[in-house]
Motif scaffolding. Structure first.
Motif, PDB file in Angstrom:
ATOM      1  N   MET A 197      -5.651   0.763  -4.221  1.00 22.97           N
ATOM      2  CA  MET A 197      -4.461   0.506  -3.412  1.00 22.97           C
ATOM      3  C   MET A 197      -3.214   1.143  -3.998  1.00 22.97           C
ATOM      4  N   PRO A 215      -2.957   3.174   5.138  1.00 26.81           N
ATOM      5  CA  PRO A 215      -3.791   2.685   4.033  1.00 26.81           C
ATOM      6  C   PRO A 215      -4.985   3.593   3.748  1.00 26.81           C
ATOM      7  N   MET A 258       0.817  -1.210   0.000  1.00 27.73           N
ATOM      8  CA  MET A 258       0.000   0.000   0.000  1.00 27.73           C
ATOM      9  C   MET A 258       0.852   1.261   0.000  1.00 27.73           C
ATOM     10  N   GLN A 267     -10.385   1.016   2.506  1.00 28.84           N
ATOM     11  CA  GLN A 267      -9.800   0.703   3.808  1.00 28.84           C
ATOM     12  C   GLN A 267     -10.564   1.319   4.965  1.00 28.84           C
ATOM     13  N   ASN A 320      -5.853   5.529   0.045  1.00 29.70           N
ATOM     14  CA  ASN A 320      -7.173   5.566  -0.591  1.00 29.70           C
ATOM     15  C   ASN A 320      -7.632   6.996  -0.830  1.00 29.70           C
TER      16      ASN A 320
END
Length: 351
Positions: A71, A112, A44, A97, A116
């Protein structure tokens, strides 16, 4: 048109989507870059660094269109290769996420979520595979921004939402006839991870067995080096019920689906449920929880309230009273034939 397709964590469903996208939009000159689905946290955060090290020449080319999964750290990649920012940029959310349930052995990590968020903001258009995916992303992102010390305004999210669309991962091939000859064969075909909640499924199976109800088990899906302990326990406990166990080749996987009766989900985390859709396509009757993406895809007769009790009761009824089983759902809206015009509009017309 030259297009760059980026997949930073090429799990099975992501590979399936990428390859079918290339096949069905063959008028586009595609270049595909993928990273293997392992070391999730590193993938990620480090995908721009990895690609710049291993695919610098490819990334230095001119592209008219860049399509990236959620991702991919698209914002950082554009910082490293500014000319990519002049292409039309689309981010596809297979999942987000913000709605991922944290396991008992995991701790909250903001990285993460930030990937996103930044990728979505760096895109000209954002595509989600379900309304649940979109709504949970927007709700989670707004809550995340509200937690920041500087209390950022969600205006940018509102603009991004206006440039978003719902576009599921399409299914290949025609629908099969319902598996009427094996209604008692239960299919569980999900990733072997905690977020798919296998414990509830096997608890329901245990209750069925205790009542002396006749059924068979097909347990498939992607496995990892570490899987929930319930699988090995279940393999021993339900040995006399099992007709198929573990990962299978693609042809064998599809054959098992075509010989199944009822496909069950107990998921705590699902944004489209491609495994259930594939099973339905091959003739299985779906039984899914009344949460997540499932209300968008399946009418009430295919859903239970999410509890083990309701799951067990519905399975008992379908297994013992054939006349209570509903007819299979119409899956034609999920096929490439139906969805291709929308994909062309998103990736060709607007680019």
């Amino acid at each position: 048109m030259k297009a760059l397709l980026l997949s930073a964590y090429a799990a099975a469903s992501h590979r399936y989507w990428a390859r079918s996208l290339i096949e069905h939009l063959s008028e586009i000159d595609w270049t595909l870059l993928e990273l293997a689905p392992r070391h999730f946290q590193w993938r990620m955060r480090a995908n721009p660094l990895l690609w710049s090290a291993y695919s610098h020449e490819t990334l230095s080319r001119h592209f008219d269109l860049v399509v990236a999964t959620s991702m991919v750290d698209l914002a950082t990649l554009i910082g490293l290769y500014p000319h990519l920012g002049r292409a039309y940029r689309v981010v596809y959310f297979h999942e987000n996420q913000f709605a991922y349930p944290i396991g008992s052995d995991q701790t909250f990590r903001p990285e993460p979520l930030m990937v996103n968020l930044y990728s979505a903001l760096a895109a000209d258009q954002v595509l989600f595979n379900s309304a649940w995916n979109r709504d949970s992303f927007l709700s989670g992102a707004r809550g995340f921004l509200a937690r920041m010390p500087d209390r950022l305004s969600p205006d940018a999210l509102d603009r991004m939402a206006g440039d978003s669309a719902i576009l599921p991962v399409p299914l290949e091939g025609a629908a099969a006839r319902p598996a009427e000859t094996r209604p008692a064969r239960l299919i569980w075909n999900h990733r072997w991870e905690y977020d798919k909640n296998p414990e509830d499924f096997f608890t329901a199976c245990r209750a069925l067995a205790a009542e002396g109800i006749d059924f068979e088990l097909v347990i498939m899906g992607q496995q990892f080096r570490r899987s929930p302990a319930v699988f090995e326990q279940a393999r021993e406990e339900f040995a006399s019920f099992i007709v198929c166990w573990g990962s299978q080749s693609r042809p064998e996987y599809l054959r098992q689906l075509s010989e199944g009766g009822i496909v069950v989900s107990t998921a705590l985390h699902e944004f489209q449920g491609l495994a259930v859709m594939e099973a339905v396509q091959h003739g299985c009757l779906p039984l899914v929880p009344d949460r997540l993406c499932f209300p968008e895809c399946y009418a009430p007769q295919y859903r239970y309230d999410g509890s083990i009790k309701a799951l067990t009761e519905q399975l008992t009824q379908w297994l013992t009273v054939p006349t209570c089983r509903p007819i299979p759902p119409d899956i034609s809206p999920w096929h490439w034939d139906e969805l291709l015009p929308a994909y062309r509009d998103a990736l060709l017309t607007r680019a």
